[in-house]
Design a protein around this motif. Structure first.
Motif, PDB file in Angstrom:
ATOM      1  N   LEU A 169      -0.534  -1.181  -6.090  1.00 39.35           N
ATOM      2  CA  LEU A 169      -1.835  -0.576  -6.348  1.00 39.35           C
ATOM      3  C   LEU A 169      -1.938   0.051  -7.726  1.00 39.35           C
ATOM      4  O   LEU A 169      -2.985   0.013  -8.370  1.00 39.35           O
ATOM      5  CB  LEU A 169      -2.128   0.495  -5.297  1.00 39.35           C
ATOM      6  CG  LEU A 169      -2.229   0.016  -3.852  1.00 39.35           C
ATOM      7  CD1 LEU A 169      -2.330   1.205  -2.916  1.00 39.35           C
ATOM      8  CD2 LEU A 169      -3.409  -0.921  -3.679  1.00 39.35           C
TER       9      LEU A 169
ATOM     10  N   HIS B 226       0.859  -1.173   0.000  1.00 34.77           N
ATOM     11  CA  HIS B 226       0.000   0.000   0.000  1.00 34.77           C
ATOM     12  C   HIS B 226       0.904   1.234   0.000  1.00 34.77           C
ATOM     13  O   HIS B 226       2.060   1.159  -0.377  1.00 34.77           O
ATOM     14  CB  HIS B 226      -0.926  -0.052   1.218  1.00 34.77           C
ATOM     15  CG  HIS B 226      -1.581  -1.379   1.399  1.00 34.77           C
ATOM     16  ND1 HIS B 226      -2.702  -1.758   0.688  1.00 34.77           N
ATOM     17  CD2 HIS B 226      -1.238  -2.455   2.169  1.00 34.77           C
ATOM     18  CE1 HIS B 226      -3.043  -2.989   1.033  1.00 34.77           C
ATOM     19  NE2 HIS B 226      -2.173  -3.439   1.924  1.00 34.77           N
TER      20      HIS B 226
ATOM     21  N   ALA C 217      -5.343  -3.964  -7.352  1.00 37.53           N
ATOM     22  CA  ALA C 217      -5.949  -2.801  -6.713  1.00 37.53           C
ATOM     23  C   ALA C 217      -7.248  -3.216  -6.029  1.00 37.53           C
ATOM     24  O   ALA C 217      -7.830  -4.249  -6.354  1.00 37.53           O
ATOM     25  CB  ALA C 217      -6.210  -1.714  -7.752  1.00 37.53           C
TER      26      ALA C 217
END
Length: 381
Positions: free
Chosen positions: A144, A115, A165
């Motif tokens: 992501l 993240h 994602a």
């Protein structure tokens, strides 16, 4: 496609609210219930939450799991007890450091999610060393979007990186998800409302919203700023409101339950989180699932140009990208959307359609299943 028996080890899981929590929970929900076990920290209300889940959730003894011997031992025992041959870390750092012990317990494949904070670690010398060590023990590390991929490739070898994602549950986050009830409870009536759903921390930009609010109110009398969530900045933000004499023009909900989030989004006319990158790139937005949840609820969004946040907005179509450090730019974007409801409505409709088309859990779940089922050598074994 056969899904292996999987243990998810994560610090981020409901009922604690948050973007990573929603992401990891959604991934767990994508798997056949008999194929997954979750190991997560204890959190207020977790027993009631866990009873509703179709798979076992094992809670740690406290609200934080560190890469300690005790956590590694508990995770290893779960691998052995449930016959898991795959481990998914809800966040690579720092829990990925316990991977060698889990390999010894029988984990044949390790997938680590990343993240915003892992992307930040990649630029800090000591943290970069730890992240490199974590990456050496993974088969797959997910990212992501392009921003986080670029940051991670400074440390992690490219072949191990795959994009994964978050998804959005468009049956839960939708127009009419309970906003009328929230408005009634807060006495908002039909006031124009800009809502921000996020932890109250400096990166998210609630302070910029407050600084911009007097200007917005001059253009849109009676407009209300609704700040949903708790966090360490709450006292400071309340002082800012008081010093500016904004009183009832800015409302704080404090911490809210995970299940009430869709209604909180639905209480707004516009969603805004003017995030900004801080600390020379160390504190940065990885994506911003809240923008997608707001779009799914039919709201136009105002997002800061920080890290991967622009990936969650189609600028000029589903919302507006702004410099999150510019009070004038944020105020102008909010005023534009509040004074042009037809444009705001079109952006919300386009956002809802985009999320349904590109960010639904069916698509994300299929990709996650492919990652878990691929037993080819894509990283350490």
């Amino acid at each position: 496609m056969s899904i292996p028996r999987t243990l998810i080890v994560t610090n981020d899981f409901p009922p604690r609210a948050g973007g990573i929590q929603s992401f990891v929970h959604g991934l767990a929900r994508c798997l056949p219930p008999e194929s997954v076990v979750v190991y997560a920290p204890a959190w207020r209300g977790c027993a009631r939450f866990d009873d509703r889940e179709p798979y076992p959730v094992v809670r740690h003894s406290s609200s934080l799991m560190l890469p300690s011997r005790a956590v590694a031992s508990r995770a290893a025992s779960l691998i052995e007890k449930h016959g898991c041959d795959t481990v998914v870390f809800g966040a690579a750092a720092p829990l990925g450091l316990i991977t060698p012990g889990l390999r010894a317990a029988g984990a044949k494949r390790v997938v680590m999610l990343t993240h915003g904070h892992e992307a930040s670690w990649a630029s800090v010398p000591l943290a970069r060393t730890l992240l490199r060590r974590i990456g050496e023990h993974a088969d797959v590390i997910t990212y992501l979007g392009e921003y986080t991929r670029r940051r991670l490739t400074r440390v992690i070898r490219e072949p191990a990186l795959v994009r994964l994602a978050p998804g959005v549950d468009t049956d839960v986050f939708r127009p009419g998800a309970g906003g009328t009830r929230i408005r009634s409870a807060l006495g908002l009536g039909d006031a124009p409302v800009v809502v921000c759903v996020s932890r109250l921390v400096p990166r998210k930009g609630q302070d910029t919203l407050i600084r911009a609010w007097a200007s917005v109110r001059r253009a849109v009398p009676g407009a209300v700023l609704l700040l949903v969530g708790g966090g360490p900045q709450q006292a400071r933000l309340r002082r800012m409101v008081h010093l500016r004499g904004l009183g009832g023009a800015v409302r704080f909900t404090g911490p809210v339950t995970w299940s009430s989030l869709p209604a909180c989004f639905d209480a707004g006319d516009v969603f805004a989180m003017p995030c900004r990158t801080r600390l020379a790139g160390i504190d940065v937005e990885g994506l911003g699932i809240v923008y997608l949840e707001a779009s799914a609820t039919g709201l136009p969004v105002v997002a800061g140009r920080s890290g991967g946040a622009p990936d969650a907005v189609l600028d000029g179509e589903t919302g507006l990208l702004v410099d999150g450090t510019s009070v004038a730019e944020v105020a102008a974007a909010l005023t534009r959307l509040l004074t042009d409801p037809a444009t705001a409505r079109r952006m919300g409709e386009r956002g809802r359609a985009w999320v349904e088309r590109e960010w639904g859990w069916k698509r994300v779940g299929a990709r996650f299943g492919e990652i878990l089922a691929d037993h080819g050598t894509t990283g350490a074994q």
